[in-house]
Structure formats: C-alpha cells, structure tokens
Design an enzyme around this catalytic site. Structure first.
Site, PDB file in Angstrom:
ATOM      1  N   ASP A  29       0.872  -1.157   0.000  1.00  0.00           N
ATOM      2  CA  ASP A  29       0.000   0.000   0.000  1.00  0.00           C
ATOM      3  C   ASP A  29       0.925   1.227   0.000  1.00  0.00           C
ATOM      4  OD1 ASP A  29      -2.348   1.619   0.447  1.00  0.00           O
ATOM      5  OD2 ASP A  29      -1.751   1.724   2.549  1.00  0.00           O
ATOM      6  N   ASP A  31      -0.149   5.225   0.889  1.00  0.00           N
ATOM      7  CA  ASP A  31      -0.429   6.156   1.985  1.00  0.00           C
ATOM      8  C   ASP A  31      -0.591   5.397   3.303  1.00  0.00           C
ATOM      9  OD1 ASP A  31      -0.584   8.593   0.412  1.00  0.00           O
ATOM     10  OD2 ASP A  31      -2.443   7.785  -0.399  1.00  0.00           O
ATOM     11  N   ASP A 189      -2.042  -0.781   5.899  1.00  0.00           N
ATOM     12  CA  ASP A 189      -2.301  -0.214   7.226  1.00  0.00           C
ATOM     13  C   ASP A 189      -3.776  -0.190   7.601  1.00  0.00           C
ATOM     14  OD1 ASP A 189      -2.751   1.844   5.244  1.00  0.00           O
ATOM     15  OD2 ASP A 189      -2.822   3.290   6.883  1.00  0.00           O
TER      16      ASP A 189
END
Length: 254
Positions: A29, A31, A189
């Site tokens: 991922d 961001d 996240d």
C-alpha cells in the site's frame, strides 16, 4: 505476461518460514504504509470540503483517507459521487495535491523505508505497489520521495474494475511480477488491506503506524503485525532463511 485473475491453492500457513514456503514478492500500500501523507492529506480534505461549504473535522477527514476520491468526497460532503459538488471537490483536491502534499518530497517517507526496500530488492524479493490512488498520482508520489526505482509495477485504482477490498488490484500486481499470489505478501495499514490480502491468498502484513487500529488489524485472521518498517523487512526475511534479508546487513555492505 498473463495477469493472474484467479485465486489459486496455497500450501498450509505453517510451512511458511520453515523452508517449505517462501515469500517471493511483496506488494505495498502507499499512503500510511510507505508514505506518511496522512496529516497533509487530512488537512487538504478539510480545506477542500470547506470550500464546498461543508465543515469537516480532522477525524472525519482521516476516516476517508484510503478511499478513492469519489467515495471519499461523497462521504465527506454527504452527496452522491456524481453530484457536481463532489466532482468539483475532486478536481480541486487534485489541483492542490502537488502544492499541499508532494512538495514535502522525501520527508514524507516513514523511517526505514528506503533502506528496507533496498534490502529486499538486494535479496531477490520482487516489489510492487497497489493503491487506491490513481496510477499517475501514485507514480508522482513515489518519484518525489525518491523510491520509484526501488519498486516495480504500480497498480492504481484506475487500472482495475473493482477497487479495495476486492483482490483484483493485488492479483494484478502479483501477475505483473510473475509471482503466484500465495508466494506474495501484501503490506498495508487498514483492515480493508488485510481482508484483501486474505481473499487473494497473500500473506497479510499490517503496519500499526498508519490509519488502522492495532485491535482491528489483529482481528483479521493470520495478520502479521509490524510496528515499524524494519519489522516488515524482518517478517518477509523470516520466509527467506537462505537469503538472510536484514536492513542492517544491507547497510553494512554500503
């Protein structure tokens, strides 16, 4: 090269790290995982929403991060995605992104990312990025942070028919790398990231310094928890006992 479109069978989880199953690829991922863009993006979302006459708190803005622009601004403004105000907000957000976020350059990187990616590459782990950003936006962010050359394929929201948490994005990334999904890890996240990884039969690796809360991330079965990017490298290294991937070893050779 044929893009993977189906979820295949994988060996039992217990074999990983014991020499029977190896992580050959890691898909990341962006961001909240590689880039600490969350404060700047949250501030920008609040600003753009305000311009559209909608008062949004930083907490509400943070909850929208990680979603494609349409759903994000639709939620923040309380309007359908096709509404003119939502479309105007998306255009304004993209207009300001370079000035408000990209201008921070390498300062956006989380600690240990550059060294960690370099160590993984040096030991034969294939790397890719799969993100809800558009591909162009993701490429620009990777460029300004100075890590574009460290990762291979970049799969953005605009390259798939179904975005997160559907596995199409990560399966496409694995296919582009030429690695089976079950020999790959997805590092993210959010709970959606982990559920996507599980559905794709990838190893779910969660970082706890991004958006997701520890308890929620740990609640997804099989998720490996990492409090730093160095921990991410260690988790992937554990499945490659012969290569001995460590950030420290990579740094000592420099």
């Amino acid at each position: 090269m044929r893009v993977a479109t189906e979820v295949g069978e994988r060996p039992a989880r217990g074999a990983r790290g014991a020499g029977g199953e190896t992580i050959r690829a890691a898909v990341f991922d962006l961001d909240g995982t590689l880039a600490n863009t969350l404060p700047a993006i949250s501030k920008l979302l609040v600003k753009v929403a305000s311009e559209q006459g909608c008062s949004v708190t930083p907490r509400q803005a943070a909850a929208a991060i990680g979603k494609p622009p349409g759903p994000a601004f639709g939620r923040l403004l309380g309007k359908p995605e096709e509404d003119g105000r939502v479309q105007a907000a998306i255009s304004r957000y993209r207009e300001l992104f370079s000035y408000e976020v990209l201008c921070q350059g390498p300062q956006l990187l989380f600690p240990g990312v550059t060294a960690g990616l370099s160590a993984l590459r040096a030991h034969g782990v294939e790397l890719a990025v799969a993100t809800s950003k558009t591909t162009r936006s993701a490429e620009s962010l990777l460029d300004v942070m100075g890590i574009r050359d460290l990762v291979g394929p970049v799969i953005g929201q605009d390259m798939v028919r179904r975005g997160k948490p559907h596995p199409e994005m990560v399966l496409r990334a694995a296919g582009r790398l030429g690695v089976a999904a079950w020999q790959s890890a997805y590092v993210g996240d959010t709970v959606g990231d982990m559920r996507m990884a599980v559905t794709a039969r990838m190893e779910p690796v969660a970082v706890t310094y991004g958006v997701g809360k520890f308890g929620e991330l740990a609640g997804v079965a099989g998720t490996r928890m990492c409090s730093s990017f160095k921990d991410v490298v260690s988790v992937i290294a554990a499945s490659r006992p012969r290569s001995g991937v460590t950030v420290g070893a990579q740094q000592r050779r420099r």
